[in-house]
Design an enzyme around this catalytic site. Structure first.
Site, PDB file in Angstrom:
ATOM      1  N   PHE A 247       0.807  -1.224   0.000  1.00 14.68           N
ATOM      2  CA  PHE A 247       0.000   0.000   0.000  1.00 14.68           C
ATOM      3  C   PHE A 247       0.837   1.270   0.000  1.00 14.68           C
ATOM      4  CE2 PHE A 247      -2.008  -3.300   2.741  1.00 14.68           C
ATOM      5  CZ  PHE A 247      -2.845  -3.804   1.771  1.00 14.68           C
ATOM      6  N   ILE A 472       2.434  -6.407  -6.037  1.00 14.44           N
ATOM      7  CA  ILE A 472       2.254  -6.253  -4.585  1.00 14.44           C
ATOM      8  C   ILE A 472       0.905  -6.822  -4.150  1.00 14.44           C
ATOM      9  CG2 ILE A 472       3.832  -4.302  -4.499  1.00 14.44           C
ATOM     10  CD1 ILE A 472       1.449  -2.410  -4.270  1.00 14.44           C
ATOM     11  N   THR A 474      -1.517  -6.928  -6.488  1.00 11.27           N
ATOM     12  CA  THR A 474      -2.446  -6.244  -7.377  1.00 11.27           C
ATOM     13  C   THR A 474      -2.878  -7.103  -8.558  1.00 11.27           C
ATOM     14  OG1 THR A 474      -0.419  -5.332  -8.264  1.00 11.27           O
ATOM     15  CG2 THR A 474      -1.709  -3.896  -6.858  1.00 11.27           C
ATOM     16  N   LYS A 707      -6.036   2.747 -17.433  1.00 10.61           N
ATOM     17  CA  LYS A 707      -5.748   3.904 -16.584  1.00 10.61           C
ATOM     18  C   LYS A 707      -5.218   3.543 -15.203  1.00 10.61           C
ATOM     19  CE  LYS A 707      -8.857   7.558 -18.161  1.00 10.61           C
ATOM     20  NZ  LYS A 707     -10.069   8.281 -17.695  1.00 10.61           N
ATOM     21  N   GLY A 708      -5.388   2.320 -14.764  1.00  8.36           N
ATOM     22  CA  GLY A 708      -4.870   1.934 -13.445  1.00  8.36           C
ATOM     23  C   GLY A 708      -5.938   1.947 -12.373  1.00  8.36           C
ATOM     24  N   GLU A 711      -5.451   2.510  -6.732  1.00 12.91           N
ATOM     25  CA  GLU A 711      -5.699   3.535  -5.732  1.00 12.91           C
ATOM     26  C   GLU A 711      -7.101   4.137  -5.738  1.00 12.91           C
ATOM     27  OE1 GLU A 711      -1.769   4.946  -6.942  1.00 12.91           O
ATOM     28  OE2 GLU A 711      -1.366   5.280  -4.831  1.00 12.91           O
TER      29      GLU A 711
HETATM   30 MO1  MOS Z   1       1.135   3.532  -4.031  1.00 13.19          MO
HETATM   31  S1  MOS Z   1       0.805   4.657  -2.317  1.00 13.19           S
HETATM   32  O1  MOS Z   1       2.027   4.604  -5.012  1.00 13.19           O
HETATM   33  O2  MOS Z   1       1.993   2.170  -3.530  1.00 13.19           O
END
Ligand code: MOS
Length: 744
Positions: A247, A472, A474, A707-708, A711
């Site tokens: 995170f 991570i 994701t 776009k991702g 977050e």
């Molecule tokens: Mo994110 S806060 O850029 O891992």
């Protein structure tokens, strides 16, 4: 093989899932060596002052102790008299330098490292280190130093400062019919990933190190360590194939890697440093921030002015910055905007990026203020947002590359049943519980970074796609495999993805939600080059059926290169590899954001978050009954992992709204709840229905249209919950988390 393409856009199970659930995926603290020594860091018991004396007598005499390092005997590094290399995502200032001198800058700062023959011996001896301190009075509460707030003296790389004011917000505010001004506060948070921060350094002899380090990007700690210790980058490799949640916590190198490498070089043997759960609170954190939002509007709810001021905590030694207030200049259409962002120094470790840094905090304040404005104007919260819909990014005066936020409001409201909401607070009830509906907008940048990838087709017909980025949790492995499988017309079972390895082609840290778009595009570029290579070799085969074929005349599918005009004419990939005379054919691809495009357009992801809460007024208990998060984030590569990203973000938002708070003792400057027993994150029983909608959105910022998503899920979620609590109870709690005591 069956024709299953495209993999992209489907719900594809994680390619690394089996490794993870069967325990075969190895994390930084699980690698080992015959000569491995175990090290434990000793934390400072004060938050500010200096170490007057270290008494190591008992610790040295403890069983199994090999060495104790501290500021008193720390080996010199080539950088001792120079500033350290700022890591790839460093902030202005001077990074923390473990054991540099006797100064203590924050509670829990490592003051010694005990190296022993076992983990248990190291921990035991670490507890026997006796330190005497000269103590100074720490300040950890940003509110106590608000009068010392200052403009960031130097801009943080990649973080845009607040835009210049437009119009005259203060004068417009004063003359407006409807106005409100409120302070909002969010408790500081820590990332609390499952995996502890850890480094295992394998001493390979002759100055060569293999470093297993928990990181969001292997190149970053590698470059840092090589620069700080003067090591040859050819002889130092970093690996981080699996990351157990992060995170943002592992974007920058932490003291575990510094200490483990220092001890390994000193002892010329392998060393592992694993931080304790308590020590996970001695690094980056989501900063404490004081926010004031002032909005004015006309009677129809059209915004006439927006003012947003934030004073954010940073450490004594670095000017950590986030784009906290910038969102207030771009989410809504408003002619008079004034945004101000200041820092104030406290005696803590440097804050760090934590999932949607800046937006999570700033958009929370803006979206609660918008909810307050909805009540002040009598306009429905969704309708209010539509009346102020921004058709362009007014901060940069650019059109959006795409923005389907309207569709997100519409589809989210529909799925949620927003129309069943009765506007009055306290007007909805079920049984003994008050029912509240709240909503908020979310926004995050759609960023891209230069990435490289390598793809390799081997003679057994398998494809490897590789890039030094990280996964991570994701889903990076999976989407890279999907993209590779589609590009090469292969079964995903025959594709292996590799990440988290500093010998692989270059990638920056995995952060900012940019990895999918960037690493994914690099894989696509590499696959195109691989096709050219394969076709070249296929053409070279004696009497090749593809002798004169160009790339535009053939199709790569089902393991064969086939002439479009005559499907009988084809060459298998395996034969093409064989024709190369080598065991494999590889190609590299570089991706860089299209500068013309990024100059011309503003690229953002958006969300509309709807929350229903139930509040038991007698007990003050808030239950989040359901959340609908409608996301506009361009092309969705993998519906399963994408949904998981949003679920995780929403859960974090619920935590921010109702549970999470790092509690500092204000006189001692020490964290009182540095453990998962007392730092409350949402548990299963706190989370009920979360419904994720991906709104169709076409974007051309990159060939994938991505776009991702890492977050955007958290942005707006806490505000939606807080707004629902107001709707349920009529109580506007402007300090998160909304705990029982605040509601009773
Ligand atoms: Mo994110 S806060 O850029 O891992």
């Amino acid at each position: 093989m069956s024709n299953v393409h495209p993999y992209v856009g489907r719900s594809q199970p994680r390619v690394d899932g089996a490794l993870k659930v069967t325990g075969q995926a190895k994390y930084a603290a699980e690698f080992t060596a015959d000569d491995l020594a175990y090290a434990a860091a000793v934390p400072s018991a004060i938050a500010k002052g200096r170490i007057a004396k270290l008494d190591l007598t008992a610790a040295k005499a403890a069983p199994g102790v090999i060495e104790i390092l501290s500021h008193e005997n720390r080996p010199e590094t080539p950088k001792d008299d120079k500033p350290y290399l700022n890591d790839m995502v460093a902030v202005p200032g001077s990074p923390f330098r473990p054991f540099r001198d006797d100064r203590i800058a924050f509670s829990g700062q490592p003051i010694a490292l005990v190296v022993a023959d076992t983990h248990e011996h190291a921990r035991d001896a670490a507890a026997l280190v006796i330190a005497e301190y000269e103590t100074e009075t720490p300040v950890v509460d940003v509110a106590a130093v608000r009068n010392e707030a200052y403009d960031p003296p130097e801009k943080r790389n990649g973080i845009p400062p607040p835009p210049e004011p437009r119009g005259d917000a203060a004068a417009t505010f004063a003359g407006s019919q409807i106005r409100l001004e409120q302070d909002y506060r969010v408790s500081p948070e820590h990332h609390n990933p499952m995996e502890l921060q850890a480094t295992t350094v394998i001493w390979e002899g002759d100055g060569a190190l293999t470093v297993h380090n928990k990181t969001q990007g292997v190149m970053n700690p590698k470059n840092y360590v090589c620069a700080v210790f003067g090591l040859d980058p050819e002889k130092v490799q970093f690996f981080s194939p699996f990351v157990g949640g992060s995170f943002g916590m592992a974007l920058r190198p932490h003291y575990d890697v510094f200490l483990a490498v220092m001890a390994s070089l000193k002892l010329e043997r392998s060393v592992r440093v694993v931080l304790t759960r308590q020590q996970m609170y001695t690094m980056g954190w989501r900063p404490d921030v004081l926010q004031t939002v002032a909005l004015s509007a006309n009677g129809e709810g059209k915004l006439t002015s927006i003012q947003h001021h934030a004073i954010q905590a940073t450490s004594q030694f670095e000017d950590y910055q986030e784009p906290t207030v910038n969102w207030s200049g771009l989410i809504y259409d408003c002619a008079n905007v004034s945004l101000k962002y200041e820092l104030a120094k406290v005696d803590t470790s440097t804050p760090s990026d934590m999932r949607a840094p800046g937006a999570t905090l700033g958009v929370y304040a803006l979206e609660c203020a918008m909810d307050e404005l909805a009540y002040a104007t009598g306009v429905d919260p969704v309708e209010l947002r539509l009346r102020n819909y921004a058709e362009k990014d007014a901060n940069d005066d650019k059109p959006f590359s795409s923005k389907e936020l309207r569709a997100a409001y519409e589809q989210g409201a529909e799925r949620f049943g927003w129309s069943k909401r009765s506007p009055e607070p306290r007007s909805m009830k079920e049984g003994r519980e008050l029912v509240g509906y709240g909503m908020a907008t979310g926004c995050w940048e759609a960023m891209m970074q230069a990435h490289s990838a390598r793809v390799t087709l081997s003679a057994d017909g398998r494809l490897e796609v590789a890039c030094a980025t990280a996964d991570i949790g994701t889903g990076t492995y999976t989407i890279l495999a999907q993209i590779g499988a589609d590009a090469m017309g292969m079964d995903i079972e025959d594709v292996v993805a590799r990440v988290g390895d500093s010998t692989l082609p270059m990638a920056p840290v995995e952060g900012g939600s940019w990895a999918a778009a960037s690493a994914g595009s690099a894989v696509q570029v590499a696959c195109k080059a691989l096709k050219e290579e394969l076709l070249k070799h296929a053409r070279g085969i004696d009497a090749s059926p593809l002798a004169n074929a160009g790339l535009d005349l053939v199709t790569f599918e089902n393991g064969r290169i086939t002439l479009d005009s005559d499907p009988k004419m084809s060459v298998s990939y395996v034969d093409a590899v064989r024709a190369s005379g080598r065991g494999e054919v590889e190609a590299e691809g570089d991706f860089a954001p299209d500068e013309k495009f990024t100059e011309a357009y503003a690229a953002y992801t958006h969300s509309a978050v709807f929350a229903e809460v139930r509040v038991d007024e007698e007990l003050g208990v808030v239950r989040v009954q359901r959340i609908v998060s409608a996301i506009a984030a361009g092309k969705i590569l993998n519906l399963a992992t994408a949904r998981s990203q949003i679920l995780g973000g929403v859960v974090m938002g619920v935590g921010m709204a109702l549970h999470e708070a790092t509690e500092w003792d204000k006189s001692l400057g020490r964290i009182m709840n540095a453990n998962l027993g007392e730092y409350h994150i949402p548990s299963h029983a706190d989370i009920r229905d979360i419904d994720v909608i991906f709104v169709k959105e076409d974007d051309e910022a990159n060939p994938l249209g991505v776009k991702g998503l890492g977050e955007i899920g958290v942005v707006g979620a806490a505000a939606a919950v807080a707004n629902a609590v107001f709707h349920a109870t009529g109580k506007r709690i402007r300090e998160l988390p909304i705990t029982i005591d605040k509601l009773l």
